[in-house]
Design a protein around this motif. Structure first.
Motif, PDB file in Angstrom:
ATOM      1  N   ASN A 160      10.520  -5.769   2.766  1.00 38.30           N
ATOM      2  CA  ASN A 160      10.102  -7.132   3.114  1.00 38.30           C
ATOM      3  C   ASN A 160      11.111  -7.868   3.983  1.00 38.30           C
ATOM      4  O   ASN A 160      10.818  -8.941   4.502  1.00 38.30           O
ATOM      5  CB  ASN A 160       9.839  -7.939   1.838  1.00 38.30           C
ATOM      6  CG  ASN A 160       8.598  -7.457   1.111  1.00 38.30           C
ATOM      7  OD1 ASN A 160       7.644  -7.003   1.732  1.00 38.30           O
ATOM      8  ND2 ASN A 160       8.607  -7.550  -0.213  1.00 38.30           N
ATOM      9  N   TYR A 171       1.124   0.093   3.180  1.00 37.35           N
ATOM     10  CA  TYR A 171       0.464  -0.257   4.434  1.00 37.35           C
ATOM     11  C   TYR A 171       1.367  -1.116   5.328  1.00 37.35           C
ATOM     12  O   TYR A 171       1.531  -0.834   6.524  1.00 37.35           O
ATOM     13  CB  TYR A 171      -0.859  -0.992   4.174  1.00 37.35           C
ATOM     14  CG  TYR A 171      -1.681  -1.177   5.425  1.00 37.35           C
ATOM     15  CD1 TYR A 171      -2.572  -0.193   5.846  1.00 37.35           C
ATOM     16  CD2 TYR A 171      -1.548  -2.316   6.211  1.00 37.35           C
ATOM     17  CE1 TYR A 171      -3.315  -0.351   7.009  1.00 37.35           C
ATOM     18  CE2 TYR A 171      -2.283  -2.483   7.377  1.00 37.35           C
ATOM     19  CZ  TYR A 171      -3.161  -1.492   7.773  1.00 37.35           C
ATOM     20  OH  TYR A 171      -3.883  -1.644   8.934  1.00 37.35           O
ATOM     21  N   ALA A 172       1.949  -2.162   4.755  1.00 36.97           N
ATOM     22  CA  ALA A 172       2.787  -3.058   5.557  1.00 36.97           C
ATOM     23  C   ALA A 172       4.004  -2.321   6.113  1.00 36.97           C
ATOM     24  O   ALA A 172       4.429  -2.569   7.251  1.00 36.97           O
ATOM     25  CB  ALA A 172       3.223  -4.259   4.730  1.00 36.97           C
ATOM     26  N   LYS A 228       5.063  -1.805  10.167  1.00 34.17           N
ATOM     27  CA  LYS A 228       6.393  -2.147  10.683  1.00 34.17           C
ATOM     28  C   LYS A 228       7.046  -0.938  11.358  1.00 34.17           C
ATOM     29  O   LYS A 228       7.794  -1.084  12.330  1.00 34.17           O
ATOM     30  CB  LYS A 228       7.273  -2.674   9.557  1.00 34.17           C
ATOM     31  CG  LYS A 228       6.823  -4.038   9.042  1.00 34.17           C
ATOM     32  CD  LYS A 228       7.660  -4.496   7.851  1.00 34.17           C
ATOM     33  CE  LYS A 228       7.161  -5.839   7.320  1.00 34.17           C
ATOM     34  NZ  LYS A 228       7.939  -6.302   6.151  1.00 34.17           N
ATOM     35  N   HIS A 237      -5.563  -5.829   6.772  1.00 39.30           N
ATOM     36  CA  HIS A 237      -5.294  -4.535   7.420  1.00 39.30           C
ATOM     37  C   HIS A 237      -5.516  -4.559   8.929  1.00 39.30           C
ATOM     38  O   HIS A 237      -4.675  -4.068   9.695  1.00 39.30           O
ATOM     39  CB  HIS A 237      -6.124  -3.438   6.760  1.00 39.30           C
ATOM     40  CG  HIS A 237      -5.553  -2.962   5.467  1.00 39.30           C
ATOM     41  ND1 HIS A 237      -5.734  -1.686   4.978  1.00 39.30           N
ATOM     42  CD2 HIS A 237      -4.785  -3.590   4.557  1.00 39.30           C
ATOM     43  CE1 HIS A 237      -5.104  -1.549   3.824  1.00 39.30           C
ATOM     44  NE2 HIS A 237      -4.532  -2.707   3.544  1.00 39.30           N
ATOM     45  N   GLN A 246      -2.783  -6.866  10.580  1.00 39.08           N
ATOM     46  CA  GLN A 246      -1.451  -6.280  10.736  1.00 39.08           C
ATOM     47  C   GLN A 246      -1.450  -5.153  11.766  1.00 39.08           C
ATOM     48  O   GLN A 246      -0.453  -4.959  12.472  1.00 39.08           O
ATOM     49  CB  GLN A 246      -0.929  -5.782   9.384  1.00 39.08           C
ATOM     50  CG  GLN A 246      -0.550  -6.896   8.438  1.00 39.08           C
ATOM     51  CD  GLN A 246       0.314  -6.413   7.278  1.00 39.08           C
ATOM     52  OE1 GLN A 246       0.745  -5.264   7.241  1.00 39.08           O
ATOM     53  NE2 GLN A 246       0.555  -7.296   6.322  1.00 39.08           N
TER      54      GLN A 246
END
Length: 494
Positions: A210, A307-308, A312, A346, A349
């Protein structure tokens, strides 16, 4: 009444053009009128639409998985080529050579592991195998059937041992089928780039994912280590060589195929990042590799959890390799697949973080928190969505008025029609156009634009796009002349 009006309209077209009835413009007008009669009324003329779209030039197929596109029958032929057999109780491929040799030595009645000819000669086993290696005969939920999404994704585990070999023969089979249905370009997700495991990277990614600055620093540090690793670089060189070897001789004057490499989102972060880095580096090394993708069931627990992080990773590597194209599976989710909050970010992003050049599926659009911004961004930045109607209906139960193709069309987002995994769900690109036309009744002009979109949004150099567009022009001219002649004869008979 509709039939009389269409006959009169066609007659007027030919009468008004006189000696120029065979001109491309007149033929296009006649084709437009003919198509309009096929979708008119409450019940579109499915058989005639099938004939129409089987003949119509369809440009390219941009959302296409190599392993899922090959039909079971082709994979069965590969069994003998590799010296393998399939267990008639489990329907899985036996790869142990000693077991295979022992089985092949037995009389047919005593075999429990069958080669290609044995499977075809055993109709019960053949039909049961088809139902496990594809969606053949699948109708609905039942005590003897898994849910559709599980059925779909489980098929890859059955034919994996033969889909991971025989690449050149597989590509030739795909080319042959494409040519027969008037498809001139395929951009297939071909092979997974080689991954490397790093448990320390995994732990840090989950702990500090994060914190964008910390995660970027972590990725940069390991990238530099991998860049200096001879074994890692050799794996990429070998990977590119395999792609080149498999694809040699596939292209000709009338057909072109290019290849995306992909990463598997079901793996730990270190495997995903190293595979992604390898994919970007491979893309730079090969003219035949034209983009990077990410695959794997999006509703899977690992896919949702990470997923995040994956988005990235794409963002980071796009800053290092800005010219590499990215097409991302994003939003292949329906209400009930995951908790509602899992449907809200989804596609957003994939576009805003990962900077995707194309979006695959995008069916959770209506649930996304930033849906207005998504539609505006995709329209203004000319980011197309790849629409896969058969796949979305089978895997996620999204079809008809529930499918967000209605939203993409309404708000001016560019789109293409594609197949996804035609071998597993046993359809073809012509069939996808039939579904699209019969369900949503687009004009012929829109249909034609969709065909051209599949070249416009291909991950190809401008010169290749120009060449394929010119070919498509000629193919449409020929197709429309044929439709016009067919309908002119029909008008005379009436």
């Amino acid at each position: 009444m509709q039939k009389k009006l269409s006959s009169l309209a066609l007659a007027l077209v030919f009468a008004s053009t006189g000696a120029h009835a065979a001109s491309p413009k007149a033929n296009e007008a006649a084709t437009m009128l003919h198509y309009a009669t096929l979708i008119a009324g409450d019940t579109p003329k499915a058989a005639e639409l099938t004939m129409f779209f089987s003949q119509m030039p369809k440009g390219g197929d941009l959302h296409h998985h190599y392993s899922g596109a090959i039909y079971v029958e082709q994979y069965l032929d590969f069994l003998d080529q590799q010296g393998l057999c399939v267990n008639k109780q489990t329907y899985r491929i036996e790869t142990d050579k000693a077991v295979v040799d022992a089985q092949r030595a037995k009389p047919a009645k005593d075999k429990t592991c069958l080669g290609s000819a044995d499977v075809y000669n055993d109709d019960y086993t053949y039909r049961e195998l088809l139902q496990r290696w594809s969606s053949k005969d699948f109708k609905t939920y039942g005590a003897d059937q898994p849910p559709p999404d599980r059925q779909f994704f489980q098929t890859f585990g059955y034919f994996g041992p033969v889909s991971n070999a025989n690449f050149h023969e597989g590509l030739l089979a795909l080319k042959h089928r494409a040519v027969l249905e008037n498809v001139s370009y395929i951009e297939t997700m071909f092979k997974m780039a080689p991954p490397t495991s790093n448990p320390a990277f995994d732990a840090d990614a989950w702990r500090q994912g994060n914190d964008d600055a910390a995660f970027d620093a972590q990725m940069r540090a390991w990238m530099m280590t991998l860049d200096a690793d001879p074994a890692f670089n050799k794996s990429i060189t070998d990977f590119v060589a395999k792609v080149d070897e498999a694809s040699n001789g596939i292209d000709d004057a009338n057909f072109t195929m290019r290849y995306q490499t992909y990463v598997l989102r079901l793996l730990p972060p270190s495997n995903v990042f190293s595979s992604m880095l390898a994919a970007f580096k491979a893309d730079v090394q090969s003219e035949r590799l034209v983009g990077v993708n990410i695959v794997g069931q999006e509703s899977n627990r690992v896919s949702m959890r990470d997923y995040a992080l994956h988005m990235k990773m794409f963002r980071f590597l796009k800053t290092v390799y800005p010219d590499v194209k990215v097409a991302l599976h994003a939003g292949e989710l329906a209400l009930g697949d995951v908790p509602p909050e899992g449907l809200q970010f989804h596609i957003d992003q994939a576009i805003s973080v990962a900077r995707a050049d194309r979006i695959g599926h995008g069916i959770d659009l209506a649930h996304e928190s930033n849906v207005t911004r998504i539609l505006q961004t995709m329209r203004e930045k000319d980011i197309p969505v790849e629409i896969n109607l058969t796949s979305n209906a089978f895997i996620n139960g999204v079809q008809g008025a529930d499918h967000p193709v209605t939203l993409y069309r309404k708000y001016g987002v560019p789109y293409v029609i594609s197949t996804d995994d035609a071998g597993v769900t046993r359809h073809n690109l012509s069939g996808e156009y039939v579904l699209f036309a019969s369900r949503y009744k687009p004009s012929y002009g829109e249909i034609k634009r969709v065909s051209y979109n599949s070249i416009r949004y291909a991950f190809l150099p401008a010169a290749d796009k120009a060449r394929l567009t010119k070919q498509l022009d000629a193919r449409f001219t020929k197709f429309e002349a044929g439709i016009a002649a067919l309908d002119k004869a029909a008008v005379r008979r009436r």
